[in-house]
Design a protein around this motif. Sequence first.
Motif, mmCIF file in Angstrom:
data_model
loop_
_atom_site.group_PDB
_atom_site.id
_atom_site.type_symbol
_atom_site.label_atom_id
_atom_site.label_comp_id
_atom_site.label_asym_id
_atom_site.label_seq_id
_atom_site.Cartn_x
_atom_site.Cartn_y
_atom_site.Cartn_z
ATOM 1 N N THR A 42 6.723 10.194 -0.781
ATOM 2 C CA THR A 42 5.448 10.792 0.027
ATOM 3 C C THR A 42 5.680 12.457 0.187
ATOM 4 N N GLY A 43 6.761 12.879 0.037
ATOM 5 C CA GLY A 43 7.088 14.238 0.232
ATOM 6 C C GLY A 43 7.447 14.638 1.482
ATOM 7 N N GLY A 44 7.459 13.517 2.399
ATOM 8 C CA GLY A 44 7.663 13.458 3.801
ATOM 9 C C GLY A 44 6.491 13.499 4.589
ATOM 10 N N ARG A 45 5.516 13.207 4.094
ATOM 11 C CA ARG A 45 4.030 13.433 4.657
ATOM 12 C C ARG A 45 3.543 11.958 4.939
ATOM 13 N N ARG A 46 2.866 11.876 5.968
ATOM 14 C CA ARG A 46 1.960 10.785 6.274
ATOM 15 C C ARG A 46 1.061 10.407 5.259
ATOM 16 N N ALA A 47 1.111 9.281 4.601
ATOM 17 C CA ALA A 47 0.081 8.779 3.592
ATOM 18 C C ALA A 47 -1.001 7.875 3.796
ATOM 19 N N VAL A 48 -2.162 7.983 3.035
ATOM 20 C CA VAL A 48 -3.128 6.811 2.993
ATOM 21 C C VAL A 48 -2.637 5.456 1.954
ATOM 22 N N HIS A 49 -2.839 4.710 2.515
ATOM 23 C CA HIS A 49 -2.421 3.170 1.821
ATOM 24 C C HIS A 49 -3.482 2.539 1.420
ATOM 25 N N VAL A 50 -3.588 2.193 0.182
ATOM 26 C CA VAL A 50 -4.760 1.610 -0.366
ATOM 27 C C VAL A 50 -4.192 0.003 -1.133
ATOM 28 N N GLY A 51 -4.966 -0.975 -0.309
ATOM 29 C CA GLY A 51 -4.492 -2.340 -0.642
ATOM 30 C C GLY A 51 -5.075 -2.716 -2.019
ATOM 31 N N ASN A 52 -5.136 -2.298 -3.207
ATOM 32 C CA ASN A 52 -5.745 -2.414 -4.390
ATOM 33 C C ASN A 52 -4.825 -3.637 -5.229
ATOM 34 N N VAL A 53 -4.438 -4.403 -4.736
ATOM 35 C CA VAL A 53 -3.636 -5.668 -5.387
ATOM 36 C C VAL A 53 -4.566 -6.511 -6.299
ATOM 37 N N ALA A 54 -5.633 -6.606 -5.748
ATOM 38 C CA ALA A 54 -6.696 -7.465 -6.766
ATOM 39 C C ALA A 54 -6.949 -6.627 -8.072
ATOM 40 N N ASP A 55 -7.252 -5.439 -7.732
ATOM 41 C CA ASP A 55 -7.573 -4.304 -8.928
ATOM 42 C C ASP A 55 -6.414 -4.328 -9.974
ATOM 43 N N PHE A 56 -5.225 -4.133 -9.368
ATOM 44 C CA PHE A 56 -3.909 -4.108 -10.397
ATOM 45 C C PHE A 56 -3.970 -5.329 -11.089
ATOM 46 N N ASN A 57 -4.219 -6.525 -10.464
ATOM 47 C CA ASN A 57 -4.151 -7.796 -11.310
ATOM 48 C C ASN A 57 -5.160 -7.989 -12.329
ATOM 49 N N GLU A 58 -6.378 -7.511 -11.895
ATOM 50 C CA GLU A 58 -7.436 -7.869 -12.843
ATOM 51 C C GLU A 58 -7.257 -7.105 -14.265
ATOM 52 N N GLN A 59 -6.389 -6.138 -14.484
ATOM 53 C CA GLN A 59 -6.332 -5.402 -15.634
ATOM 54 C C GLN A 59 -5.591 -6.266 -16.574
ATOM 55 N N PHE A 60 -4.956 -7.343 -16.165
ATOM 56 C CA PHE A 60 -4.210 -8.337 -17.014
ATOM 57 C C PHE A 60 -5.065 -9.470 -17.168
ATOM 58 N N LEU A 61 -6.238 -9.564 -16.959
ATOM 59 C CA LEU A 61 -6.940 -10.694 -17.031
ATOM 60 C C LEU A 61 -7.513 -10.823 -18.451
ATOM 61 N N LEU A 62 -7.331 -12.240 -18.842
ATOM 62 C CA LEU A 62 -7.725 -12.707 -20.164
ATOM 63 C C LEU A 62 -9.133 -12.936 -20.008
ATOM 64 N N GLU A 63 -10.103 -12.034 -20.777
ATOM 65 C CA GLU A 63 -11.392 -12.496 -20.869
ATOM 66 C C GLU A 63 -11.796 -13.235 -22.267
ATOM 67 N N PRO A 64 -12.942 -13.973 -22.312
ATOM 68 C CA PRO A 64 -13.258 -14.794 -23.375
ATOM 69 C C PRO A 64 -13.113 -14.076 -24.732
ATOM 70 N N SER A 65 -13.464 -12.621 -24.802
ATOM 71 C CA SER A 65 -13.326 -12.211 -26.123
ATOM 72 C C SER A 65 -12.197 -11.243 -26.291
ATOM 73 N N SER A 66 -11.206 -11.486 -25.637
ATOM 74 C CA SER A 66 -9.971 -10.718 -25.826
ATOM 75 C C SER A 66 -8.755 -11.922 -25.627
ATOM 76 N N ARG A 67 -7.983 -11.910 -26.581
ATOM 77 C CA ARG A 67 -6.726 -12.797 -26.807
ATOM 78 C C ARG A 67 -5.516 -11.929 -26.294
ATOM 79 N N GLY A 68 -4.777 -12.610 -25.490
ATOM 80 C CA GLY A 68 -3.525 -11.933 -25.407
ATOM 81 C C GLY A 68 -3.219 -11.423 -24.076
ATOM 82 N N ARG A 69 -4.214 -11.288 -23.204
ATOM 83 C CA ARG A 69 -3.897 -10.986 -21.685
ATOM 84 C C ARG A 69 -4.152 -12.207 -20.992
ATOM 85 N N PHE A 70 -3.546 -12.188 -19.722
ATOM 86 C CA PHE A 70 -3.598 -13.302 -19.028
ATOM 87 C C PHE A 70 -4.003 -13.004 -17.230
#
Length: 484
Positions: A9-37
């Motif tokens: 943080t550099g010792g500074r007060r920070a903004v916290h963004v709760g993007n857990v779902a966003d992180f998970n979605e990048q590993f989602l297996l779509e019907p047209s794509s094999r190999g991601r879960f």
Amino acid sequence: MDGWVGAWTGGRRAVHVGNVADFNEQFLLEPSSRGRFTVGGFASGWFPSGRFAAGSSSAGSSSAGPSSAGPSAAERRADRLRRAHHYAGLAVGYSPDPAALVLPAEVDRSWIDWLARELDWGPVELFDGIAPGGTVAEALAARPALAERLATGPGPVLFWGRTPDRGEGPELAAVRRYEAKDAAHGLFTALAQDHPGVRVPRQEPADGPRAAARRLAARAARGRTTVLKSPHGVGGYGTVVITPAELSAAGGARALLRRLAREDTLPSGGPLLLEEYVDGGPAGSGRLRDLTFDAVIGADGRVHPVGVGEMAVDGTRYQGVTVGPGVVPPGAAATAERFGLAVGERLAEAGHRGWYDIDFVTDRERRLAPTEANLRLTGPAIAFVLRHRLDEVRGPGHLVRTLDAMPLGARLSQEALHGHLDRLRPACGRLGATLLPLIVTAGREPEPAVGLALAARSVEALDAAQALLGAAHHALGRMFEALR
């Protein structure tokens, strides 16, 4: 400011963004794509029905796939998002003194005020309920003024993990590469020979459920227990330990894999990994089994250790962690740190910046076996941050235990849950423990739960407070039964 806090943080007060779902979605297996879960779940495989009962994959498989009568793709995504948004409540603990919190679910202001009093925070802006039916990135794209305000503030903006909406580049490439359990395993293997006390479990890939079933059956015929993994997964989702007896009772390997996909224990379709099971010996009060090493890679690529903690794991499902002085024996902690720093140097070379951790299990000789790397914040990270803040404002020597998913005996609104925990706060105090609410939006789930942290100066005080809370949560069911 030196050390990991300065790098983070550099010792500074920070903004916290709760993007857990966003992180998970990048590993989602779509019907047209094999190999991601789908890594779905409460984001970390949460509730009693799977500790964040993870979402199932969108793509079917002839050998292991969801029934055509099951939920639609839209329904599965909505379920994944809701559970991940619960886990995003951990955003309250991304840094020691937040300036603003951006939360996808609605959170009563009283919870933030509770934490601010206990942790001596300054004023905290709260932007909650911004993404009830989508990701945080989608929500911020629809609110450009808010996005601009957060991005141009005086302090850093901290996210759960790197996501595509923040741009392609080496940081995202490193996340995509080493969040995969096979790539992390290859890195561990390359480094382990220089680290006495570390042994890497053997691992072999299978290009789909059929190949995995053949190899699983062959291993069982030799009497071997196997850890079956999807390449991506969090908190234990996508990982299952299979003994020869369990495989036989299920009617064979193919039948077992079909059942695991139906139950959403494993994704359906795509590659799998078969890994050697590391026998830790008989369970007992003195057994050290699951460890985490956490560190921060600064903008300059330097690696800063945060600490080593002992995780609580039920089967393969992460439940929480305890961190602080004396929790992990010095020898094991030093081995984990040396190896974890070596891994961090390689991650930095690959482009990663920010938080990461390495998870270990121990074998019968107390050697450490690294099992995965997480290039993001994690549940244990929150415990380390809380411990740092408490030591800063109350003096050194704190131990912190996080309990991500304590079951509740009844479904409660946030107001009722606040009242329930507020009544327990003085009792925890008398035991020498401070009660900190973290995940407070899941009290209305079919299997209600709450995520909490406890801080004290002894393991005995933590144990006593946890027992008190568990009994009180369970008693809620009896109380409501009496009112019927």
